[in-house]
Design a protein around this motif. Structure first.
Motif, PDB file in Angstrom:
ATOM      1  N   ASN A  82       0.802  -1.219   0.000  1.00 49.73           N
ATOM      2  CA  ASN A  82       0.000   0.000   0.000  1.00 49.73           C
ATOM      3  C   ASN A  82       0.836   1.271   0.000  1.00 49.73           C
ATOM      4  O   ASN A  82       0.392   2.327   0.429  1.00 49.73           O
ATOM      5  CB  ASN A  82      -0.984  -0.038   1.169  1.00 49.73           C
ATOM      6  N   GLY A  83       2.077   1.136  -0.488  1.00 45.98           N
ATOM      7  CA  GLY A  83       2.892   2.310  -0.761  1.00 45.98           C
ATOM      8  C   GLY A  83       3.827   2.758   0.342  1.00 45.98           C
ATOM      9  O   GLY A  83       4.211   3.924   0.381  1.00 45.98           O
ATOM     10  N   TYR A  84       4.257   1.835   1.217  1.00 49.67           N
ATOM     11  CA  TYR A  84       5.159   2.202   2.312  1.00 49.67           C
ATOM     12  C   TYR A  84       6.368   1.269   2.324  1.00 49.67           C
ATOM     13  O   TYR A  84       6.257   0.096   1.997  1.00 49.67           O
ATOM     14  CB  TYR A  84       4.443   2.100   3.663  1.00 49.67           C
ATOM     15  N   LYS A  85       7.493   1.821   2.758  1.00 44.77           N
ATOM     16  CA  LYS A  85       8.723   1.034   2.886  1.00 44.77           C
ATOM     17  C   LYS A  85       9.095   0.968   4.363  1.00 44.77           C
ATOM     18  O   LYS A  85       9.318   1.995   5.010  1.00 44.77           O
ATOM     19  CB  LYS A  85       9.858   1.683   2.098  1.00 44.77           C
ATOM     20  N   THR A  86       9.175  -0.248   4.895  1.00 48.38           N
ATOM     21  CA  THR A  86       9.519  -0.440   6.302  1.00 48.38           C
ATOM     22  C   THR A  86      10.930   0.045   6.574  1.00 48.38           C
ATOM     23  O   THR A  86      11.864  -0.311   5.857  1.00 48.38           O
ATOM     24  CB  THR A  86       9.399  -1.924   6.697  1.00 48.38           C
ATOM     25  N   GLU A  87      11.071   0.861   7.612  1.00 52.87           N
ATOM     26  CA  GLU A  87      12.396   1.338   8.010  1.00 52.87           C
ATOM     27  C   GLU A  87      12.823   0.774   9.353  1.00 52.87           C
ATOM     28  O   GLU A  87      14.005   0.595   9.594  1.00 52.87           O
ATOM     29  CB  GLU A  87      12.411   2.867   8.043  1.00 52.87           C
ATOM     30  N   LYS A 127       7.763   1.467  11.757  1.00 52.89           N
ATOM     31  CA  LYS A 127       7.910   2.793  11.167  1.00 52.89           C
ATOM     32  C   LYS A 127       8.164   2.576   9.682  1.00 52.89           C
ATOM     33  O   LYS A 127       9.115   1.887   9.299  1.00 52.89           O
ATOM     34  CB  LYS A 127       9.074   3.545  11.797  1.00 52.89           C
ATOM     35  N   ALA A 128       7.280   3.143   8.851  1.00 49.15           N
ATOM     36  CA  ALA A 128       7.407   2.947   7.405  1.00 49.15           C
ATOM     37  C   ALA A 128       7.277   4.291   6.695  1.00 49.15           C
ATOM     38  O   ALA A 128       6.439   5.118   7.055  1.00 49.15           O
ATOM     39  CB  ALA A 128       6.352   1.966   6.910  1.00 49.15           C
ATOM     40  N   ALA A 129       8.114   4.471   5.684  1.00 51.39           N
ATOM     41  CA  ALA A 129       8.115   5.719   4.910  1.00 51.39           C
ATOM     42  C   ALA A 129       7.166   5.602   3.728  1.00 51.39           C
ATOM     43  O   ALA A 129       7.038   4.546   3.114  1.00 51.39           O
ATOM     44  CB  ALA A 129       9.520   6.020   4.405  1.00 51.39           C
ATOM     45  N   LYS A 130       6.542   6.709   3.420  1.00 47.29           N
ATOM     46  CA  LYS A 130       5.718   6.787   2.211  1.00 47.29           C
ATOM     47  C   LYS A 130       6.657   6.676   1.024  1.00 47.29           C
ATOM     48  O   LYS A 130       7.641   7.391   0.941  1.00 47.29           O
ATOM     49  CB  LYS A 130       4.962   8.115   2.183  1.00 47.29           C
ATOM     50  N   SER A 131       6.373   5.740   0.131  1.00 45.87           N
ATOM     51  CA  SER A 131       7.281   5.567  -1.009  1.00 45.87           C
ATOM     52  C   SER A 131       6.681   6.146  -2.276  1.00 45.87           C
ATOM     53  O   SER A 131       5.614   6.657  -2.298  1.00 45.87           O
ATOM     54  CB  SER A 131       7.642   4.098  -1.208  1.00 45.87           C
TER      55      SER A 131
END
Length: 131
Positions: A82-87, A127-131
């Protein structure tokens, strides 16, 4: 005073203990994504379906009291799709299993090839960034 929330205007959105309670978590994640700035973060947490207490409840009662069931990998996959990258991923433990529960955890781990740490994590915070 009426605050205005604009699209692409928020740095962080916290989604705490909610995704496992909604029918369509994908829609929630996509909707909040439009309010995050580029490079903004969603911080989400969800109860771990593999926690030994959840497995015991499932065995005793035949139900898991959430609409959706997540272990760490499923939650990360949901975010990615859904458009997020796990950090960052944090496993949250609560209390310690008693002697019988610890034996159960070790047996689960032995029979499933899943780390005993996964059965001890009560929830995951990601914590995931919007990609």
């Amino acid at each position: 005073l009426k605050p205005r929330i604009t699209e692409n205007g928020i740095d962080y959105i916290l989604v705490g203990d909610m995704l496992e309670h909604v029918s369509e978590p994908e829609k929630v994640l996509k909707n909040i994504g439009k309010y995050l700035k580029k490079g903004g973060y969603v911080i989400t947490e969800a109860v771990n379906v593999r926690h030994y207490s959840a497995v015991i409840t499932l065995l005793k009662q035949g139900v898991f009291p959430h609409k959706k069931k997540y272990a760490q990998t499923e939650l990360q996959k949901l975010l990615m799709e859904n458009g997020y990258k796990t950090e960052k991923v944090n496993a949250v433990e609560i209390g310690k299993p008693d002697e019988r529960e610890q034996i159960f955890v070790e047996m689960l781990s032995a029979f499933t090839d899943v780390s005993s740490k996964d059965f001890l994590a009560y929830k995951y915070v990601i914590k995931a960034a919007k990609s």
